[in-house]
Scaffold this active site. Structure first.
Site, short mmCIF file in Angstrom:
data_model
loop_
_atom_site.label_atom_id
_atom_site.label_comp_id
_atom_site.label_asym_id
_atom_site.label_seq_id
_atom_site.Cartn_x
_atom_site.Cartn_y
_atom_site.Cartn_z
N ARG A 106 -25.49 29.22 -27.44
CA ARG A 106 -24.42 28.49 -28.14
C ARG A 106 -23.19 28.58 -27.27
O ARG A 106 -22.71 29.67 -26.97
CB ARG A 106 -24.16 29.13 -29.52
N HIS A 133 -25.90 19.47 -31.67
CA HIS A 133 -26.45 20.59 -32.45
C HIS A 133 -27.88 20.21 -32.88
O HIS A 133 -28.15 20.01 -34.07
CB HIS A 133 -25.55 20.86 -33.66
N GLN A 136 -29.95 21.99 -35.75
CA GLN A 136 -29.49 21.72 -37.12
C GLN A 136 -30.06 20.40 -37.63
O GLN A 136 -30.51 20.31 -38.77
CB GLN A 136 -27.96 21.69 -37.15
N ASP A 225 -19.35 17.44 -42.30
CA ASP A 225 -19.20 18.71 -41.57
C ASP A 225 -17.71 19.05 -41.59
O ASP A 225 -16.88 18.22 -41.99
CB ASP A 225 -19.73 18.52 -40.13
N CYS A 265 -24.07 21.19 -42.76
CA CYS A 265 -24.72 22.24 -41.94
C CYS A 265 -24.20 23.63 -42.24
O CYS A 265 -24.86 24.61 -41.92
CB CYS A 265 -24.58 21.90 -40.46
N ARG A 293 -33.60 26.16 -41.15
CA ARG A 293 -33.34 26.50 -39.75
C ARG A 293 -34.40 27.49 -39.27
O ARG A 293 -34.90 27.41 -38.17
CB ARG A 293 -31.93 27.11 -39.59
N1 NVA Z 1 -19.33 21.06 -35.99
C1 NVA Z 1 -19.30 22.47 -36.27
C2 NVA Z 1 -20.66 22.95 -36.65
C3 NVA Z 1 -20.75 24.42 -36.98
C4 NVA Z 1 -22.15 24.88 -37.26
C5 NVA Z 1 -18.76 23.22 -35.07
O1 NVA Z 1 -19.12 22.86 -33.94
O2 NVA Z 1 -17.99 24.17 -35.26
N1 CP Z 2 -24.95 25.60 -39.18
C1 CP Z 2 -24.79 26.55 -38.25
O1 CP Z 2 -25.16 26.38 -37.09
O2 CP Z 2 -24.26 27.70 -38.74
P1 CP Z 2 -23.72 28.94 -37.89
O3 CP Z 2 -22.48 28.50 -37.18
O4 CP Z 2 -23.44 29.99 -38.94
O5 CP Z 2 -24.77 29.38 -36.93
#
Ligand code: NVA
Ligand code: CP
Length: 309
Positions: A106, A133, A136, A225, A265, A293
């Protein structure tokens, strides 16, 4: 000559046929999990997880999933590793991929995970970047199928930011044959190049709507989101103003089909991008989405390491 390594850096890295297999496999893995049946297909394999941003679901689902398949996990963060002290990502990739069997990352720019993958000897999975992502959306579509059957030909309304989730939904729509309607404030649109990247069909499978309620009309699934994704915190106040009319509320859900589902998500901010009434209401499947997930990523790791079984 050795076969090229199959990475999962964006949704378009797999084909519709691969997804059909993965959804079936995830359903089997889920059934076994629910009946406490062992599923040790990754005995003695090691997953390295690198988090350069915070996480709850991604961390727990990958870590629990790997142990449940008989493997083990190494957890790294930027601050706790030499990445935080400027060790090049290429060198990190060379080293970690000599010691483990599969890597989940990540991070921020997509280019960073791509550079890691280029120097990795083992499959690399995108656990979220600024641009995509895919894990997800894999879980979200699996969740849709569980509740309503095939997503092909259905209409999905994306309300809010044209972010990593929205780009990935657009890739999925092109690959799996459903319609995506996107409604974002001006200046926050889906990036057409990202949404069709990497060999995904170039036909645009999404349509832009200025009015979020219009985007929801007749939709089978309404999804949103956070207004401010990780890494964009400095824009928080400006975004709160820009997105004020893009809160998913009961009115938007009423415009959708009566059997429409709501997805997010998570983590969610009740009262910002979605009202509590909607996310905690009867059309919301957010907890199934989060649980799934675990199941889809187990299927994905197995697939990247062992192929079709
Ligand atoms: N769009 C959000 C998703 C978090 C799981 C982010 O990138 O922070
Ligand atoms: N939806 C998702 O990826 O959650 P986290 O940021 O908690 O991993």
């Amino acid at each position: 000559m050795t076969a090229p390594i199959q990475h999962y850096l964006q949704f378009a890295d797999l084909t519709a046929d691969d997804y059909a297999y993965l959804f079936e496999r995830a359903a089997l893995i889920k059934r076994k999990f629910k009946s406490y049946e062992k599923h040790h297909t990754l005995n003695d394999r090691t997953l390295a997880m690198i988090f350069e941003k915070a996480s709850t679901r991604t961390r727990v689902s990958f870590e629990a999933g790997m142990y449940q398949m008989g493997g083990s996990v190494v957890h790294l963060t930027t601050e706790g590793s030499q990445l935080g002290r400027s060790e090049p990502i290429e060198d990190t990739a060379r080293v970690i991929s000599r010691m483990t069997d599969i890597v989940m990352i990540r991070t921020f720019e997509q280019g960073r995970i791509e550079r890691f993958a280029e120097f990795s000897r083992v499959p690399v999975i995108n656990g979220l970047t600024n641009e995509y992502h895919p894990c997800q959306i894999l879980a979200d579509i699996f969740t849709y199928i569980e509740h309503r059957g095939s997503i092909q030909g259905k209409t999905v309304a994306w309300i809010g930011d044209g972010n990593n989730m929205a780009n990935t939904w657009a890739q999925a729509a092109a690959l799996l044959g459903f319609q995506l309607r996107v409604s974002t404030p001006r200046g926050y649109e889906v990036d057409a190049e990202l949404a069709t990247a990497n060999g995904a069909p170039s036909r645009t499978a999404w349509e832009n709507f200025a009015d979020p309620r219009k985007a929801c009309e007749g939709a089978d699934l309404v999804t949103t989101d956070v207004w401010t994704s990780m890494g964009y915190e400095a824009e928080n106040e400006a975004r709160k103003q820009a997105f004020a009319n893009w809160r998913v509320d009961t009115g938007m859900m009423l415009a959708a089909r009566p059997d429409a589902l709501f997805m997010h998500c998570l983590p969610a901010h009740r009262g910002e991008e979605v009202t509590a009434e909607v996310i905690d209401g009867p059309q919301s499947v957010v907890w199934d989405e989060a649980e799934n997930r675990l199941h889809v990523q187990k299927a994905l790791m197995e697939y990247l390491l062992l192929g079709r079984l």
